[in-house]
Design a protein around this motif. Structure first.
Motif, PDB file in Angstrom:
ATOM      1  N   LEU A  24       0.837  -1.198   0.000  1.00 20.11           N
ATOM      2  CA  LEU A  24       0.000   0.000   0.000  1.00 20.11           C
ATOM      3  C   LEU A  24       0.875   1.253   0.000  1.00 20.11           C
ATOM      4  O   LEU A  24       0.599   2.224  -0.712  1.00 20.11           O
ATOM      5  CB  LEU A  24      -0.917   0.000   1.228  1.00 20.11           C
ATOM      6  CG  LEU A  24      -1.732   1.277   1.468  1.00 20.11           C
ATOM      7  CD1 LEU A  24      -2.733   1.492   0.339  1.00 20.11           C
ATOM      8  CD2 LEU A  24      -2.447   1.199   2.802  1.00 20.11           C
ATOM      9  N   ARG A  36      -0.726   5.552 -12.091  1.00 20.07           N
ATOM     10  CA  ARG A  36      -0.627   4.166 -12.578  1.00 20.07           C
ATOM     11  C   ARG A  36       0.168   4.139 -13.879  1.00 20.07           C
ATOM     12  O   ARG A  36      -0.004   4.989 -14.750  1.00 20.07           O
ATOM     13  CB  ARG A  36      -2.023   3.589 -12.799  1.00 20.07           C
ATOM     14  CG  ARG A  36      -1.970   2.125 -13.225  1.00 20.07           C
ATOM     15  CD  ARG A  36      -3.345   1.514 -13.345  1.00 20.07           C
ATOM     16  NE  ARG A  36      -3.245   0.135 -13.746  1.00 20.07           N
ATOM     17  CZ  ARG A  36      -3.128  -0.893 -12.911  1.00 20.07           C
ATOM     18  NH1 ARG A  36      -3.131  -0.682 -11.621  1.00 20.07           N
ATOM     19  NH2 ARG A  36      -3.018  -2.133 -13.352  1.00 20.07           N
ATOM     20  N   ALA A  58      -5.306  -7.093  -5.342  1.00 20.12           N
ATOM     21  CA  ALA A  58      -5.990  -6.595  -6.541  1.00 20.12           C
ATOM     22  C   ALA A  58      -6.566  -5.199  -6.347  1.00 20.12           C
ATOM     23  O   ALA A  58      -6.760  -4.472  -7.322  1.00 20.12           O
ATOM     24  CB  ALA A  58      -7.095  -7.573  -6.943  1.00 20.12           C
ATOM     25  N   SER A  59      -6.837  -4.807  -5.110  1.00 22.36           N
ATOM     26  CA  SER A  59      -7.424  -3.488  -4.868  1.00 22.36           C
ATOM     27  C   SER A  59      -6.418  -2.353  -5.057  1.00 22.36           C
ATOM     28  O   SER A  59      -6.813  -1.189  -5.186  1.00 22.36           O
ATOM     29  CB  SER A  59      -8.005  -3.417  -3.452  1.00 22.36           C
ATOM     30  OG  SER A  59      -6.974  -3.562  -2.490  1.00 22.36           O
ATOM     31  N   LEU A  60      -5.128  -2.667  -5.086  1.00 16.91           N
ATOM     32  CA  LEU A  60      -4.122  -1.623  -5.282  1.00 16.91           C
ATOM     33  C   LEU A  60      -4.107  -1.210  -6.750  1.00 16.91           C
ATOM     34  O   LEU A  60      -4.171  -2.046  -7.642  1.00 16.91           O
ATOM     35  CB  LEU A  60      -2.734  -2.138  -4.881  1.00 16.91           C
ATOM     36  CG  LEU A  60      -2.545  -2.487  -3.411  1.00 16.91           C
ATOM     37  CD1 LEU A  60      -1.145  -3.053  -3.185  1.00 16.91           C
ATOM     38  CD2 LEU A  60      -2.779  -1.273  -2.526  1.00 16.91           C
ATOM     39  N   ASP A  61      -4.000   0.077  -6.991  1.00 18.43           N
ATOM     40  CA  ASP A  61      -4.009   0.608  -8.346  1.00 18.43           C
ATOM     41  C   ASP A  61      -2.578   0.664  -8.880  1.00 18.43           C
ATOM     42  O   ASP A  61      -2.007   1.733  -9.096  1.00 18.43           O
ATOM     43  CB  ASP A  61      -4.654   1.995  -8.366  1.00 18.43           C
ATOM     44  CG  ASP A  61      -4.893   2.491  -9.778  1.00 18.43           C
ATOM     45  OD1 ASP A  61      -4.981   1.651 -10.704  1.00 18.43           O
ATOM     46  OD2 ASP A  61      -4.974   3.721  -9.955  1.00 18.43           O
TER      47      ASP A  61
END
Length: 198
Positions: A24, A36, A58-61
């Protein structure tokens, strides 16, 4: 696929609690000026009993891959080399200990500093969470619960710069003295390749 500007190789070993926090802290939007595509993260697990999987993050951009080191050893060197081989960017940062938090300007700062010299070697200062250095921490009652409390107290990760409020710098000879340890070492890809053959 366009290559990122910087690759971050993170070595992981039995840090299921800490690794999500580390990742994170390396991903946008926590990392400032790091949209990104600017950065990729390569986690290399070095033999954890329950190795991490990319789907858990998967929630990390961010462009993130999780690799599993074949025939892991006590040394992280082979895992670092596996990550280096997978890195696609011209600048590569290696985090030999995946249980560390980054400050929000780390990625942008490394890219800016790397542009100042054709063969830069960039090492981050080492700070350790808590009121004392880690080799003294356990004897003073510092543990995972204390660490969780510190992070909650500063509202992490909302303002990552507050990490400096609750961390102890590892300056044995002052800020101008030698860096005894750095968890974030950035070199151009070509220099990493040269170092592998020394």
């Amino acid at each position: 696929m366009t290559a990122p500007e910087v690759s971050l190789v993170v070595v992981s070993y039995e840090i299921a609690r800490e690794l999500p926090r580390t990742l994170l802290s390396l991903a946008p939007p926590y990392q400032r000026d790091c949209p990104r595509g600017r950065c990729e993260i390569i986690v290399v697990d070095n033999g954890s009993a329950r190795p991490p999987e990319a789907a858990a993050f998967a929630s990390l951009d961010v462009d993130l891959r999780v690799l599993h080191q074949e025939n892991p050893t006590a040394s992280p060197v082979a895992a670092v080399n596996t990550g280096l081989a997978a890195a696609r960017a011209p600048l590569v940062g290696v985090f030999i200990d995946g249980a560390r938090l980054a400050s929000p300007g780390l990625v942008a700062g490394a890219l800016a500093a790397a542009a100042l010299h054709p063969r830069p070697v960039l090492a981050t200062f080492n700070y350790q969470l808590g009121p004392v250095l880690h080799y003294e921490a356990a004897s003073r009652g510092y543990d995972q619960a204390a660490e969780d409390w510190l992070l909650a107290e500063i509202g992490w990760p909302a303002d990552g710069t507050r990490l400096f409020d609750v961390a102890t710098p590892e300056f044995r000879a002052g800020e101008a003295g030698p860096i005894l340890e750095s968890n974030g070492l950035f070199l151009p890809r070509a220099l990493w390749d040269e170092a592998r053959w020394l």
